[in-house]
Enzyme design. Structure first.
Site, mmCIF file in Angstrom:
data_model
loop_
_atom_site.group_PDB
_atom_site.id
_atom_site.type_symbol
_atom_site.label_atom_id
_atom_site.label_comp_id
_atom_site.label_asym_id
_atom_site.label_seq_id
_atom_site.Cartn_x
_atom_site.Cartn_y
_atom_site.Cartn_z
ATOM 1 C CD GLU A 138 -9.838 4.381 -8.064
ATOM 2 O OE1 GLU A 138 -9.708 4.972 -8.517
ATOM 3 O OE2 GLU A 138 -9.167 5.048 -6.761
ATOM 4 C CD GLU A 257 -5.249 4.801 -4.817
ATOM 5 O OE1 GLU A 257 -6.044 5.825 -5.169
ATOM 6 O OE2 GLU A 257 -5.443 3.305 -6.314
#
Length: 527
Positions: A138, A257
């Site tokens: 991220e 995820e």
């Protein structure tokens, strides 16, 4: 493509080696070989092992990683590999701890990033090909324009690729996963990543993004309590973009995820009603199979209890596991509310077969009789008054029984038959840091809360919507017979400006309550 397909399904060892500052700091026990034995035994074929390095690394050149920590990471990775699992490992919370400052500290961040991956690549260069590297989790960059973010991430991804490939051993051809900004599946961000990947001229690259669903639904805000058409369209649009941008062009995608942002969390009341969450997970599995995407369930502690190696919610895991291979039928709701007093009427529920076929209705191990206990007309399932009378018995508040709608394939859809009366709220006093609305739930379940001032404007931290965020602005305490208004909510409320709260319950009942803050004091009045 074949290798990433063979990784489906995948699971995250979240909040462990990525925890700050130590592996057990965020509540999980240290990872063990038995943990990976369990994961493999439950049908997972790969694991993502997030790692935060910064707390075990010198913050200045030469940015040496503690050898003992590097050895611990290798031990955990090797346990997973020894079970035949594919493994992806990465640079995780470093992304916001120090990599995010690259905008203003470019040279130092780049030097540390390069040194970090040089050490990781050297340590793992001879590991089996089933080990994948992910450049950074991220990624984000503080005070950067969109163009700067694109340039900085491309620079990091390219440097990561060069360092790993030049480290030799199996790293010369190891699968490498490259993320978008924030691992977000936005079209522009995926296009930017595709450009970077094309520039590297390497067939062993994997695109990675994350997916937590339509944000208002994922956190229960703005009235999005149900897996409705907006939530479904957001999901299908995301997976269609992933397929078009990458999969259709022969670039494999690892959804590193996925889940719902605040569900489940066994330490707080569920912000999303269970049946609505089940429908979401069922649909994610379908979209992943349809679009050829490998999915990694994000599990910080919520699914598998790592102390007992048992699933905290076996029914939820059954839904997730079933979605890997097939569709399951669902329904408009999994809650059937019956009033505490008065005559009991038949109830009709819309079934969502999802391409399968309804087979019948069960109560425990007993198959119920169509025509007597229920009727079916197309997708309309009607529970007879006689059946509901039987299930509710003496009509004690709460769940009196659970019916199962079974379909030709997938997991059964459970229908909880609940006796209720409209909830009753009472007057109270408290403070802006501690205030609870006395609540007799009487079998009902809280769905959401609206907050408005007398002039109709919105009250609360989410000023753009009257419907405040579950567990952030308010939270039910069923055992304590109360609804808590949080300090985050009350501290945003204007002094001496009454706020009308409307609590919405899953039965369809509503209850209005007024709160007024004066300095640190709060008074509440039932309406």
């Amino acid at each position: 493509m074949d290798a990433v397909a063979a990784m489906q399904p995948s699971w995250n060892l979240g909040n462990s080696l990525d925890a700050i500052p130590e592996e057990t700091s965020w509540g999980n026990p240290a990872a063990t070989k038995a943990l990976f034995d369990t994961i493999r035994g439950q049908g997972f074929r790969s694991v993502r092992i997030p790692v935060t390095w910064s707390n075990h690394q010198s913050a200045t050149a030469p940015y040496t990683i503690d050898p003992a920590y590097l050895s611990r990471v290798k031990q955990v990775v090797d346990w997973a590999l020894s079970d035949g699992l594919y493994v992806e490992t990465n640079v995780h919370h470093d992304s916001w701890q120090w990599i995010a400052t690259m905008t203003t500290d470019h040279d130092n961040v780049r030097a540390r990033f390069d040194a970090t991956w040089t050490q990781i690549a050297r340590e793992f260069r001879d590991e089996p090909a089933k080990l994948l590297f992910e450049s950074v989790n991220e990624p984000s960059f503080t005070n950067a324009t969109d163009a700067q973010k694109t340039q900085l991430l491309a620079e990091l991804n390219t440097s990561f690729h060069t360092i790993v490939r030049q480290s030799g051993g199996r790293n010369a051809t190891r699968l490498l996963a490259l993320p978008t900004i924030g691992c977000t599946p936005d079209q522009k961000l995926m296009d930017d990543l595709a450009t970077t990947m094309a520039s590297l001229h390497d067939p062993n690259l994997v695109a990675t993004v994350h997916f937590y669903g339509f944000w208002p639904f994922s956190v229960n805000i703005a009235g999005y309590t149900q897996f409705n058409a907006d939530v479904q369209k957001d999901m299908t649009d995301v997976f269609a973009r992933i397929r078009t941008t990458f999969v259709a062009k022969g670039i494999p995608v690892y959804l590193g995820e996925y889940g719902l942002l605040n569900y489940p969390d066994y330490t707080h009341p569920a912000p999303i009603e269970q049946g609505e969450a089940f429908k979401y997970f069922e649909a994610v599995g379908d979209q992943a199979r349809t679009n050829g995407v490998t999915t990694a369930l994000w599990d910080p502690f919520s699914y598998l209890n790592r102390a007992t190696l048992q699933w905290r919610d076996p029914a939820l895991f059954a839904q997730v596991k079933s979605s890997w291979t097939t569709r399951s039928g669902t329904a408009a709701s999994d809650l059937v509310f019956v009033p505490k007093s008065g005559p009991i009427a038949a109830r009709t529920i819309t079934l969502n077969p999802n391409g399968t076929t309804f087979r019948g209705l069960w109560l425990g191990n007993r198959r119920l009789v169509e025509g007597r206990d229920y009727t079916v007309a197309g997708t309309q399932l009607t529970l007879t008054a006689a059946l509901l009378t039987q299930v509710t018995g003496d009509r004690a508040y709460g769940v009196n029984g659970v019916l199962q709608a079974r379909f030709r394939q997938g997991v059964p859809w459970q229908l909880s038959v609940i006796t209720y009366d409209p909830p009753v709220l009472s007057n109270a006093t408290g403070t802006a840091t501690s205030f609870a609305v006395p609540t007799q739930f009487r079998g009902d379940v809280l769905a959401t809360m609206e907050a408005k001032y007398a002039d109709g404007s919105n009250a609360g931290p989410a000023s753009w919507t009257p419907y405040q965020q579950f567990n952030t602005a308010f939270s039910p305490d069923y055992a304590g017979n109360a609804i808590t208004l949080t300090a985050d909510f009350l501290n945003t409320v204007k002094d001496n400006a009454p706020v009308a709260l409307t609590f919405h319950f899953w039965s369809g009942a509503t209850a209005t309550y007024h709160v007024t803050k004066a300095g640190s004091s709060v008074t509440g009045n039932a309406s």
